[in-house]
Write a protein that holds these residues in place. Sequence first.
Motif, PDB file in Angstrom:
ATOM      1  N   HIS A  73      33.449  48.118  49.887  1.00 46.14           N
ATOM      2  CA  HIS A  73      32.994  48.367  48.517  1.00 46.14           C
ATOM      3  C   HIS A  73      31.987  49.520  48.470  1.00 46.14           C
ATOM      4  O   HIS A  73      31.848  50.168  47.451  1.00 46.14           O
ATOM      5  N   VAL A 146      31.882  42.929  41.540  1.00 48.35           N
ATOM      6  CA  VAL A 146      32.696  44.018  42.082  1.00 48.35           C
ATOM      7  C   VAL A 146      34.179  43.645  42.193  1.00 48.35           C
ATOM      8  O   VAL A 146      34.961  44.392  42.742  1.00 48.35           O
ATOM      9  N   HIS A 147      34.556  42.478  41.659  1.00 52.38           N
ATOM     10  CA  HIS A 147      35.970  42.073  41.692  1.00 52.38           C
ATOM     11  C   HIS A 147      36.526  41.931  40.278  1.00 52.38           C
ATOM     12  O   HIS A 147      37.247  40.998  39.970  1.00 52.38           O
ATOM     13  N   PRO A 152      40.206  42.109  45.618  1.00 50.70           N
ATOM     14  CA  PRO A 152      40.819  43.234  46.333  1.00 50.70           C
ATOM     15  C   PRO A 152      40.957  43.021  47.850  1.00 50.70           C
ATOM     16  O   PRO A 152      41.393  43.923  48.547  1.00 50.70           O
ATOM     17  N   HIS A 153      40.610  41.827  48.344  1.00 49.06           N
ATOM     18  CA  HIS A 153      40.676  41.594  49.804  1.00 49.06           C
ATOM     19  C   HIS A 153      42.008  40.948  50.188  1.00 49.06           C
ATOM     20  O   HIS A 153      42.075  40.102  51.071  1.00 49.06           O
ATOM     21  N   HIS A 217      30.951  36.441  51.163  1.00 49.47           N
ATOM     22  CA  HIS A 217      31.527  37.208  50.055  1.00 49.47           C
ATOM     23  C   HIS A 217      32.900  36.604  49.777  1.00 49.47           C
ATOM     24  O   HIS A 217      33.443  35.907  50.623  1.00 49.47           O
TER      25      HIS A 217
HETATM   26 ZN   LIG Z   1      34.854  42.230  47.665  1.00 50.96          ZN
END
Ligand SMILES: [Zn+2]
Length: 335
Positions: A73, A146-147, A152-153, A217
């Motif tokens: 990120h 941030v998602h 996004p993982h 996270h």
């Molecule tokens: Zn992330």
Amino acid sequence: MKCWFSCSSPLARTELMRSRHLLATVIAVLFASGSAAAMDIVATTEDLASLAREIGGDRVAVEAIARGYQDPHFVEPKPSFILKLMRADLLIVVGRDLESGWLPALVQQSRNARIQPGARGYLDASLTARILEIPTGTITRAMGDVHALGNPHYWLEPGNGRRIAQAILKALAEHQPGDAEYFNARYLDFDRRLSEAERRWDAIMAPYKGTKIVTYHRSWPNFAERFGLVVVGYVEPRPGIPPSPAHTVELIQEMRRQEVKIILVDPYFDLRLPEAIGRQAGARVLVLSPSVGGASDATDYFKLLDHNLLALASAIGQTRAPGHHPEGPGDHHHK
Ligand SMILES: [Zn+2]
């Protein structure tokens, strides 16, 4: 060209056909020699680079931008990244805003029209992947999440590894049609080895289905779902938001209540808080790598999953061993 339709002489037509054939041959040779020069691929992460190498083999040159031990990120932009992007024929991104904090400016500064978003040389691997945690209500980016476009993982699940490889195959075959058969054969071999590996990974995790974990996270939802783990909480209150005392207290209570024995932490997070939580809750901290290159033996996509699943199975096994004490001397990361 006009002669093709207007010339009546059969001899002229034959001559023309001959010269056309020659032209076609010259073009074919030019294309073939063009494809011998490797196509330049830049991937934003080492995971995507590893998958691109699986498909591209020696007909492509692949470079990654973010290193596997860095938080994807937040990557510090460097001039060398722009140089890589200037040469690239194809840029492969994780997407879903993972790189939105650092990539757009680099791509723009490269002034490389081939790889701008929307161009043929820009491949967003998330478009054909299975994405979890897509927000249904208000977009939470304003709160610092941030998602905001879903998790996004997603590459940490072999089914998505296969989907990414398929998208890469399609892009490579379009860019270098002369090598399409070569790429396809490599994809089929990758697919076969991935299916074989999945049987091995399922066997490793079979005894531990339903194990409850906490992660720092939200990096592991696809991985957890695929391998039967239940994520009951996160050290971060929201993705990208630093832990708060109130959230930490709640998390410790929840971990005690649900008897969570494992806290998964990505290599780029500070271990002090997870370790303090582990001591309070009776759990151990396990550092797993979310990316190729994040651990010394996670050198490609297969070895990444091997590394993580073996480490995880071993850690869960130890928490179940009779006489286990989470704060005992055998524990990992003791200081
Ligand atoms: Zn992330």
